[in-house]
Design a protein around this motif. Structure first.
Motif, mmCIF file in Angstrom:
data_model
loop_
_atom_site.group_PDB
_atom_site.id
_atom_site.type_symbol
_atom_site.label_atom_id
_atom_site.label_comp_id
_atom_site.label_asym_id
_atom_site.label_seq_id
_atom_site.Cartn_x
_atom_site.Cartn_y
_atom_site.Cartn_z
ATOM 1 N N UNK A 15 0.936 -1.168 0.050
ATOM 2 C CA UNK A 15 0.084 0.081 -0.025
ATOM 3 C C UNK A 15 1.009 1.126 0.009
ATOM 4 N N UNK A 16 1.890 1.321 0.940
ATOM 5 C CA UNK A 16 2.826 2.413 0.698
ATOM 6 C C UNK A 16 3.255 2.572 -0.557
ATOM 7 N N UNK A 17 3.840 1.596 -1.203
ATOM 8 C CA UNK A 17 4.446 1.554 -2.526
ATOM 9 C C UNK A 17 3.532 2.305 -3.540
ATOM 10 N N UNK A 18 2.136 1.737 -3.470
ATOM 11 C CA UNK A 18 1.063 2.365 -4.368
ATOM 12 C C UNK A 18 0.855 4.044 -4.155
ATOM 13 N N UNK A 19 0.999 4.335 -2.745
ATOM 14 C CA UNK A 19 0.974 5.820 -2.321
ATOM 15 C C UNK A 19 2.134 6.576 -2.968
ATOM 16 N N UNK A 20 3.502 5.808 -3.232
ATOM 17 C CA UNK A 20 4.531 6.571 -3.620
ATOM 18 C C UNK A 20 4.316 6.855 -5.261
ATOM 19 N N UNK A 21 3.676 5.801 -5.794
ATOM 20 C CA UNK A 21 3.431 5.736 -7.399
ATOM 21 C C UNK A 21 2.491 6.538 -8.102
ATOM 22 N N UNK A 22 2.687 7.882 -7.745
ATOM 23 C CA UNK A 22 1.690 8.845 -8.032
ATOM 24 C C UNK A 22 2.457 9.737 -9.263
ATOM 25 N N UNK A 23 1.522 10.453 -9.969
ATOM 26 C CA UNK A 23 2.260 11.807 -10.976
ATOM 27 C C UNK A 23 3.109 12.555 -10.129
ATOM 28 N N UNK A 24 2.475 13.034 -9.064
ATOM 29 C CA UNK A 24 3.411 13.858 -8.397
ATOM 30 C C UNK A 24 4.855 13.354 -7.675
ATOM 31 N N UNK A 25 4.635 12.227 -7.059
ATOM 32 C CA UNK A 25 5.875 11.450 -6.544
ATOM 33 C C UNK A 25 6.502 10.960 -7.778
ATOM 34 N N UNK A 26 6.203 10.880 -8.905
ATOM 35 C CA UNK A 26 7.370 10.025 -10.052
ATOM 36 C C UNK A 26 7.597 11.296 -10.970
ATOM 37 N N UNK A 27 7.290 12.349 -10.842
ATOM 38 C CA UNK A 27 7.411 13.463 -11.910
ATOM 39 C C UNK A 27 8.874 13.511 -12.188
ATOM 40 N N UNK A 28 9.689 13.288 -11.738
ATOM 41 C CA UNK A 28 11.314 13.346 -11.905
ATOM 42 C C UNK A 28 11.943 11.807 -12.326
ATOM 43 N N UNK A 90 9.816 10.258 -0.007
ATOM 44 C CA UNK A 90 8.838 10.730 1.098
ATOM 45 C C UNK A 90 7.417 11.472 0.783
ATOM 46 N N UNK A 91 6.274 10.815 1.081
ATOM 47 C CA UNK A 91 5.078 11.332 0.847
ATOM 48 C C UNK A 91 5.040 12.679 0.899
ATOM 49 N N UNK A 92 3.989 13.447 -0.120
ATOM 50 C CA UNK A 92 3.951 14.866 0.133
ATOM 51 C C UNK A 92 3.851 15.303 1.148
ATOM 52 N N UNK A 93 2.692 14.685 1.967
ATOM 53 C CA UNK A 93 2.220 15.222 3.274
ATOM 54 C C UNK A 93 3.566 15.482 4.296
#
Length: 170
Positions: A15-28, A90-93
């Motif tokens: 679940x944590x890996x899925x929360x990291x796999x977002x456009x915001x987190x993976x933009x770079x 690290x998650x955005x929050x």
């Protein structure tokens, strides 16, 4: 007071890996991965710790005990030498609190304790100011810009940051 604790990656961390796999987190990092690739990455992370070639960790923020991201190190051949590469998310929050630097320092300590390679490297995108600042704060030395392949098949312009794992070790 410690800001984070790192724990080896486990089944419960999908679940944590899925929360990291977002456009915001993976933009770079070339954008989010497909569910199939996320599941394969999760399996690799779970199985990785027992190989001796590195380890992935969940980052737990303290004192709350919440999973706030990931950090890890793994072997790679770089410019003719086997080194450890390090990466983190690290998650955005939870960003902007020093958690990434604390997690990176903790992962470096784990890599250093293995006494397997002299150098560790990190390769953040030249456009990722936050990750480049983390490298600087964690004591890495900027060697310069380089073309770096990530994800496989995609070149990105990165900074090559290096840390001597033998410095200060008796």
């Amino acid at each position: 007071m410690d800001l984070v604790r790192i724990e080896p990656w486990q089944e419960r961390d999908l679940g944590l890996l899925r929360r990291i796999n977002t456009p915001e987190m993976k933009r770079h990092l070339g954008g989010p991965e497909s569910e199939e690739k996320v599941l394969a990455r999760h399996r690799k992370y779970v199985d990785f710790g027992g190989t001796g070639a590195g380890c992935m960790f969940r980052v737990v923020g303290l004192p709350e005990g919440e999973a706030v991201g990931s950090v890890g190190y793994w072997e790679r051949v770089w410019r003719g030498a086997t080194v450890y590469e390090l990466g983190w998310s690290i998650l955005p929050a939870y960003q902007g609190r020093g958690l990434a630097t604390a997690a990176l320092v903790a992962a470096v300590a784990q890599a250093r304790a293995r006494r397997r390679h002299r150098h560790a490297h990190a390769f953040p995108s030249v456009d990722n100011a936050a990750s480049n600042a983390v490298c600087r704060k964690a004591g890495f030395t900027l060697l310069g810009e380089t073309d770096f392949e990530f994800p496989p098949g995609r070149l990105m312009r990165s900074n090559d940051w290096r840390l001597d794992l033998t410095a200060g070790v008796g």
